[in-house]
Design an enzyme around this catalytic site. Sequence first.
Site: not given
Ligand SMILES: Cc1ncc(COP(=O)(O)O)c(C=O)c1O
Length: 321
Positions: A44, A264
Amino acid sequence: MTRYASVLDLIGNTPVVDVSALSPQPGVAIFAKLEGRNPAGSVKDRVALSMVDAAERDGRLIPGEANQTLLEPSSGNTGIALALVCRLRGYHLKVVLPTNVSPERRQLLVAFGAEIIDSPGNEGSNGAVRLAQSLSVDHPEWIFLYQYANPANPLVHYLTTGPEILADVPEITHFVAGLGTSGTLMGVGRYLKEHRPGTQIWAVEPPSGETVDGLRNLDDGYVPPIFSDNDGERLLDRRVIVRPRESIEWTRRLTDVGLFCGLSSGAVVAGAVKCAATIDEGDSATIVAMIADDGWKYLSTGAWSDDLDVVVERAKATIYF
Ligand SMILES: Cc1ncc(COP(=O)(O)O)c(C=O)c1O
Protein backbone atom coordinates in the site's frame (compact mmCIF):
# COMPACT_ATOMS: atom_id res chain seq x y z
CA MET A 1 21.61 2.37 -6.25
CA THR A 2 21.74 2.31 -2.45
CA ARG A 3 21.70 6.05 -1.63
CA TYR A 4 18.34 7.83 -1.66
CA ALA A 5 17.18 11.41 -1.10
CA SER A 6 13.91 10.45 0.62
CA VAL A 7 12.29 7.43 2.22
CA LEU A 8 9.57 7.82 -0.40
CA ASP A 9 12.17 6.92 -3.04
CA LEU A 10 12.41 3.49 -1.40
CA ILE A 11 8.86 2.63 -2.50
CA GLY A 12 8.60 -0.05 -5.18
CA ASN A 13 11.25 -2.10 -7.00
CA THR A 14 10.65 -4.91 -4.55
CA PRO A 15 12.48 -8.23 -4.91
CA VAL A 16 11.10 -11.50 -6.23
CA VAL A 17 12.22 -14.79 -4.70
CA ASP A 18 11.87 -18.38 -5.91
CA VAL A 19 9.65 -20.36 -3.52
CA SER A 20 9.12 -23.34 -5.84
CA ALA A 21 9.96 -25.61 -2.90
CA LEU A 22 6.29 -25.06 -1.93
CA SER A 23 4.97 -26.14 -5.35
CA PRO A 24 3.02 -29.41 -5.53
CA GLN A 25 4.10 -29.95 -9.18
CA PRO A 26 7.73 -30.33 -10.30
CA GLY A 27 7.11 -28.42 -13.55
CA VAL A 28 5.46 -25.45 -11.86
CA ALA A 29 7.66 -22.69 -10.48
CA ILE A 30 6.32 -20.26 -7.89
CA PHE A 31 7.86 -16.85 -7.28
CA ALA A 32 6.95 -14.50 -4.42
CA LYS A 33 6.99 -10.72 -4.87
CA LEU A 34 7.94 -9.25 -1.51
CA GLU A 35 5.98 -6.04 -0.96
CA GLY A 36 6.82 -6.05 2.74
CA ARG A 37 10.12 -4.48 1.67
CA ASN A 38 8.41 -1.14 1.11
CA PRO A 39 9.29 1.46 3.78
CA ALA A 40 5.97 1.45 5.66
CA GLY A 41 5.89 -2.30 5.22
CA SER A 42 3.35 -3.14 2.52
CA VAL A 43 2.14 -2.95 -1.07
CA LYS A 44 0.00 0.00 0.00
CA ASP A 45 3.00 2.35 0.10
CA ARG A 46 2.75 2.44 -3.69
CA VAL A 47 -0.95 3.28 -3.57
CA ALA A 48 -0.69 5.91 -0.83
CA LEU A 49 2.06 7.78 -2.67
CA SER A 50 0.24 7.47 -5.99
CA MET A 51 -3.03 8.85 -4.57
CA VAL A 52 -1.31 11.77 -2.82
CA ASP A 53 0.74 12.59 -5.95
CA ALA A 54 -2.45 12.53 -8.06
CA ALA A 55 -4.28 14.81 -5.59
CA GLU A 56 -1.33 17.23 -5.73
CA ARG A 57 -1.35 17.14 -9.52
CA ASP A 58 -5.07 17.87 -9.78
CA GLY A 59 -4.84 20.66 -7.18
CA ARG A 60 -6.88 18.99 -4.42
CA LEU A 61 -3.77 19.09 -2.25
CA ILE A 62 -1.34 22.00 -2.32
CA PRO A 63 2.18 21.08 -1.20
CA GLY A 64 3.48 23.41 1.53
CA GLU A 65 0.10 24.97 2.36
CA ALA A 66 -0.85 24.78 6.06
CA ASN A 67 -3.91 23.01 7.55
CA GLN A 68 -4.62 20.45 4.86
CA THR A 69 -6.35 17.36 6.18
CA LEU A 70 -6.84 13.94 4.62
CA LEU A 71 -9.38 11.39 5.76
CA GLU A 72 -9.04 7.61 5.36
CA PRO A 73 -11.12 4.71 6.65
CA SER A 74 -8.43 2.05 6.94
CA SER A 75 -7.61 -0.35 9.69
CA GLY A 76 -4.86 -1.65 7.54
CA ASN A 77 -1.91 -1.01 5.39
CA THR A 78 -3.31 1.92 3.43
CA GLY A 79 -3.76 3.95 6.61
CA ILE A 80 -0.21 3.19 7.72
CA ALA A 81 1.22 3.98 4.28
CA LEU A 82 -0.75 7.23 4.05
CA ALA A 83 0.44 8.19 7.53
CA LEU A 84 4.03 7.87 6.32
CA VAL A 85 3.44 9.84 3.12
CA CYS A 86 1.46 12.57 4.95
CA ARG A 87 4.15 12.90 7.60
CA LEU A 88 6.78 13.51 4.94
CA ARG A 89 4.60 15.79 2.80
CA GLY A 90 3.28 17.83 5.77
CA TYR A 91 -0.41 16.88 5.64
CA HIS A 92 -2.60 16.03 8.60
CA LEU A 93 -4.18 12.56 8.40
CA LYS A 94 -7.33 11.45 10.20
CA VAL A 95 -7.85 7.69 10.13
CA VAL A 96 -11.24 6.19 10.97
CA LEU A 97 -10.50 2.95 12.79
CA PRO A 98 -12.74 0.27 14.31
CA THR A 99 -12.04 0.00 18.06
CA ASN A 100 -11.11 -3.70 17.72
CA VAL A 101 -8.10 -3.37 15.40
CA SER A 102 -4.90 -4.98 16.57
CA PRO A 103 -2.65 -2.88 18.83
CA GLU A 104 0.20 -3.02 16.30
CA ARG A 105 -1.88 -1.15 13.73
CA ARG A 106 -3.06 1.56 16.09
CA GLN A 107 0.50 2.15 17.28
CA LEU A 108 1.97 2.30 13.79
CA LEU A 109 -0.54 4.98 12.82
CA VAL A 110 0.26 6.96 15.95
CA ALA A 111 4.00 6.52 15.29
CA PHE A 112 3.66 8.34 11.98
CA GLY A 113 1.51 11.09 13.53
CA ALA A 114 -1.97 10.16 12.30
CA GLU A 115 -5.03 11.17 14.33
CA ILE A 116 -7.40 8.28 15.08
CA ILE A 117 -11.19 8.58 14.97
CA ASP A 118 -12.89 5.56 16.55
CA SER A 119 -15.69 3.68 14.79
CA PRO A 120 -17.72 0.87 16.43
CA GLY A 121 -15.74 -2.38 16.62
CA ASN A 122 -18.79 -4.54 15.95
CA GLU A 123 -19.32 -2.81 12.59
CA GLY A 124 -15.82 -3.75 11.38
CA SER A 125 -14.13 -2.15 8.38
CA ASN A 126 -17.44 -1.46 6.63
CA GLY A 127 -18.53 0.63 9.65
CA ALA A 128 -15.30 2.63 9.38
CA VAL A 129 -15.97 3.24 5.67
CA ARG A 130 -19.53 4.40 6.43
CA LEU A 131 -18.38 6.79 9.17
CA ALA A 132 -15.65 8.22 6.92
CA GLN A 133 -18.15 8.72 4.11
CA SER A 134 -20.51 10.65 6.37
CA LEU A 135 -17.63 12.68 7.85
CA SER A 136 -16.50 13.58 4.35
CA VAL A 137 -19.98 14.94 3.60
CA ASP A 138 -19.92 17.03 6.81
CA HIS A 139 -16.35 18.18 6.10
CA PRO A 140 -15.95 18.81 2.39
CA GLU A 141 -12.69 20.60 3.21
CA TRP A 142 -11.10 17.26 4.19
CA ILE A 143 -9.57 15.35 1.29
CA PHE A 144 -11.08 11.88 1.03
CA LEU A 145 -8.87 9.77 -1.24
CA TYR A 146 -10.97 6.60 -0.95
CA GLN A 147 -8.76 3.86 -2.37
CA TYR A 148 -11.73 1.70 -3.46
CA ALA A 149 -12.72 4.22 -6.11
CA ASN A 150 -9.46 6.10 -6.75
CA PRO A 151 -8.01 5.41 -10.23
CA ALA A 152 -4.52 6.24 -8.90
CA ASN A 153 -4.71 2.91 -7.02
CA PRO A 154 -4.80 0.50 -10.00
CA LEU A 155 -2.76 2.95 -12.08
CA VAL A 156 0.34 2.67 -9.88
CA HIS A 157 0.22 -1.11 -10.22
CA TYR A 158 -0.10 -0.75 -14.00
CA LEU A 159 2.85 1.64 -14.09
CA THR A 160 5.18 0.01 -11.54
CA THR A 161 4.24 -3.38 -10.05
CA GLY A 162 3.28 -4.95 -13.39
CA PRO A 163 6.43 -3.87 -15.27
CA GLU A 164 8.64 -4.95 -12.34
CA ILE A 165 7.07 -8.43 -12.36
CA LEU A 166 7.45 -8.88 -16.11
CA ALA A 167 11.06 -7.64 -16.04
CA ASP A 168 12.00 -10.06 -13.25
CA VAL A 169 9.88 -13.05 -14.34
CA PRO A 170 9.46 -12.73 -18.14
CA GLU A 171 8.27 -16.37 -18.35
CA ILE A 172 5.25 -15.69 -16.08
CA THR A 173 2.11 -17.67 -16.94
CA HIS A 174 -0.09 -16.94 -13.87
CA PHE A 175 -0.38 -13.99 -11.48
CA VAL A 176 -2.07 -14.68 -8.13
CA ALA A 177 -3.00 -11.90 -5.68
CA GLY A 178 -5.49 -11.22 -2.92
CA LEU A 179 -8.54 -9.13 -3.64
CA GLY A 180 -9.11 -6.21 -1.26
CA THR A 181 -9.75 -3.03 -3.18
CA SER A 182 -8.80 -5.01 -6.34
CA GLY A 183 -6.22 -2.35 -7.20
CA THR A 184 -3.33 -4.82 -7.43
CA LEU A 185 -5.25 -7.27 -9.63
CA MET A 186 -6.71 -4.59 -11.90
CA GLY A 187 -3.41 -2.73 -12.46
CA VAL A 188 -1.02 -5.69 -12.70
CA GLY A 189 -3.65 -7.76 -14.51
CA ARG A 190 -4.20 -5.16 -17.22
CA TYR A 191 -0.45 -4.65 -17.68
CA LEU A 192 0.27 -8.36 -17.99
CA LYS A 193 -2.68 -9.01 -20.34
CA GLU A 194 -1.42 -6.22 -22.61
CA HIS A 195 2.27 -7.13 -22.51
CA ARG A 196 2.15 -10.90 -22.13
CA PRO A 197 -1.20 -11.97 -23.53
CA GLY A 198 -2.36 -15.28 -22.18
CA THR A 199 -1.12 -14.65 -18.65
CA GLN A 200 -3.82 -15.86 -16.27
CA ILE A 201 -4.95 -13.56 -13.50
CA TRP A 202 -6.19 -15.31 -10.36
CA ALA A 203 -7.89 -13.53 -7.44
CA VAL A 204 -7.82 -14.98 -3.94
CA GLU A 205 -10.93 -14.34 -1.84
CA PRO A 206 -12.19 -15.61 1.52
CA PRO A 207 -15.44 -17.60 1.52
CA SER A 208 -18.52 -15.40 1.48
CA GLY A 209 -19.30 -14.25 5.02
CA GLU A 210 -15.80 -15.06 6.37
CA THR A 211 -12.74 -12.88 6.59
CA VAL A 212 -9.10 -13.19 5.77
CA ASP A 213 -7.50 -9.95 6.85
CA GLY A 214 -7.26 -7.50 3.99
CA LEU A 215 -9.30 -9.56 1.55
CA ARG A 216 -12.98 -9.49 0.58
CA ASN A 217 -15.40 -11.73 -1.28
CA LEU A 218 -17.07 -9.91 -4.15
CA ASP A 219 -20.30 -11.80 -3.48
CA ASP A 220 -20.62 -10.16 -0.04
CA GLY A 221 -22.36 -7.16 -1.54
CA TYR A 222 -19.69 -4.54 -2.11
CA VAL A 223 -17.97 -4.41 -5.48
CA PRO A 224 -15.22 -1.76 -5.45
CA PRO A 225 -15.79 0.89 -8.15
CA ILE A 226 -12.25 0.37 -9.46
CA PHE A 227 -13.17 -3.29 -10.11
CA SER A 228 -16.16 -2.32 -12.26
CA ASP A 229 -14.30 0.59 -13.88
CA ASN A 230 -11.58 -1.80 -15.06
CA ASP A 231 -13.96 -4.49 -16.30
CA GLY A 232 -12.78 -6.75 -13.50
CA GLU A 233 -15.12 -9.62 -14.37
CA ARG A 234 -13.43 -9.93 -17.76
CA LEU A 235 -9.89 -9.31 -16.50
CA LEU A 236 -9.96 -12.08 -13.88
CA ASP A 237 -9.56 -15.62 -15.14
CA ARG A 238 -10.35 -17.28 -11.81
CA ARG A 239 -11.55 -16.41 -8.33
CA VAL A 240 -10.16 -18.94 -5.87
CA ILE A 241 -11.58 -19.29 -2.37
CA VAL A 242 -9.18 -19.72 0.55
CA ARG A 243 -10.52 -20.29 4.05
CA PRO A 244 -9.11 -18.38 7.05
CA ARG A 245 -7.69 -21.61 8.49
CA GLU A 246 -5.80 -22.41 5.25
CA SER A 247 -4.41 -18.90 5.14
CA ILE A 248 -2.95 -19.32 8.62
CA GLU A 249 -1.59 -22.79 7.77
CA TRP A 250 0.16 -21.40 4.69
CA THR A 251 1.40 -18.35 6.58
CA ARG A 252 3.19 -20.89 8.78
CA ARG A 253 4.38 -22.99 5.83
CA LEU A 254 5.98 -19.88 4.31
CA THR A 255 8.59 -19.95 7.08
CA ASP A 256 9.84 -23.22 5.47
CA VAL A 257 11.19 -21.06 2.66
CA GLY A 258 12.34 -18.37 5.08
CA LEU A 259 9.44 -15.96 4.60
CA PHE A 260 7.71 -14.27 7.55
CA CYS A 261 4.58 -12.81 5.96
CA GLY A 262 1.15 -11.45 6.81
CA LEU A 263 -1.95 -13.62 6.78
CA SER A 264 -3.23 -12.49 3.38
CA SER A 265 0.07 -13.71 1.94
CA GLY A 266 -0.61 -17.14 3.41
CA ALA A 267 -3.95 -17.02 1.61
CA VAL A 268 -2.31 -15.96 -1.66
CA VAL A 269 0.28 -18.73 -1.50
CA ALA A 270 -2.50 -21.24 -0.72
CA GLY A 271 -4.20 -19.88 -3.88
CA ALA A 272 -0.94 -20.20 -5.86
CA VAL A 273 -0.60 -23.82 -4.75
CA LYS A 274 -4.20 -24.53 -5.84
CA CYS A 275 -3.34 -22.88 -9.15
CA ALA A 276 -0.21 -25.06 -9.53
CA ALA A 277 -2.32 -28.16 -8.86
CA THR A 278 -4.47 -27.39 -11.94
CA ILE A 279 -1.46 -27.70 -14.28
CA ASP A 280 -1.29 -31.09 -15.96
CA GLU A 281 1.62 -33.30 -14.98
CA GLY A 282 4.44 -32.85 -17.44
CA ASP A 283 3.36 -29.32 -18.33
CA SER A 284 5.22 -26.32 -17.01
CA ALA A 285 4.03 -23.00 -15.63
CA THR A 286 5.43 -20.04 -13.73
CA ILE A 287 3.30 -18.44 -11.06
CA VAL A 288 4.00 -15.09 -9.39
CA ALA A 289 2.31 -14.70 -6.00
CA MET A 290 1.88 -11.30 -4.41
CA ILE A 291 3.15 -11.11 -0.83
CA ALA A 292 1.46 -7.93 0.38
CA ASP A 293 3.21 -7.50 3.71
CA ASP A 294 5.41 -9.06 6.41
CA GLY A 295 4.37 -10.80 9.59
CA TRP A 296 5.31 -8.19 12.19
CA LYS A 297 1.85 -6.59 12.43
CA TYR A 298 0.26 -10.01 12.98
CA LEU A 299 2.39 -11.30 15.86
CA SER A 300 -0.45 -10.80 18.34
CA THR A 301 -2.57 -13.27 16.32
CA GLY A 302 -0.32 -16.03 17.62
CA ALA A 303 -0.34 -17.34 14.04
CA TRP A 304 3.14 -18.86 14.34
CA SER A 305 2.98 -20.05 17.93
CA ASP A 306 -0.54 -20.95 19.06
CA ASP A 307 -3.01 -23.73 18.35
CA LEU A 308 -4.59 -23.27 14.90
CA ASP A 309 -8.19 -23.35 16.19
CA VAL A 310 -7.38 -20.73 18.82
CA VAL A 311 -5.79 -18.47 16.18
CA VAL A 312 -8.80 -18.84 13.85
CA GLU A 313 -11.21 -17.86 16.65
CA ARG A 314 -9.02 -14.97 17.80
CA ALA A 315 -8.80 -13.64 14.26
CA LYS A 316 -12.62 -13.42 14.14
CA ALA A 317 -12.75 -11.06 17.13
CA THR A 318 -9.96 -8.68 16.20
CA ILE A 319 -9.34 -6.80 13.00
CA TYR A 320 -5.74 -7.41 12.16
CA PHE A 321 -6.07 -5.66 8.91
C1 LIG B 1 -2.08 -7.33 3.44
C2 LIG B 1 -2.91 -7.08 2.23
N1 LIG B 1 -3.22 -8.08 1.42
C3 LIG B 1 -3.99 -7.89 0.34
C4 LIG B 1 -4.53 -6.67 0.02
C5 LIG B 1 -5.39 -6.51 -1.21
O1 LIG B 1 -4.84 -5.66 -2.17
P1 LIG B 1 -5.74 -4.74 -3.10
O2 LIG B 1 -6.38 -3.68 -2.22
O3 LIG B 1 -4.81 -4.15 -4.10
O4 LIG B 1 -6.80 -5.60 -3.71
C6 LIG B 1 -4.24 -5.61 0.84
C7 LIG B 1 -4.88 -4.34 0.64
O5 LIG B 1 -6.07 -4.11 0.80
C8 LIG B 1 -3.38 -5.81 1.94
O6 LIG B 1 -3.00 -4.77 2.71
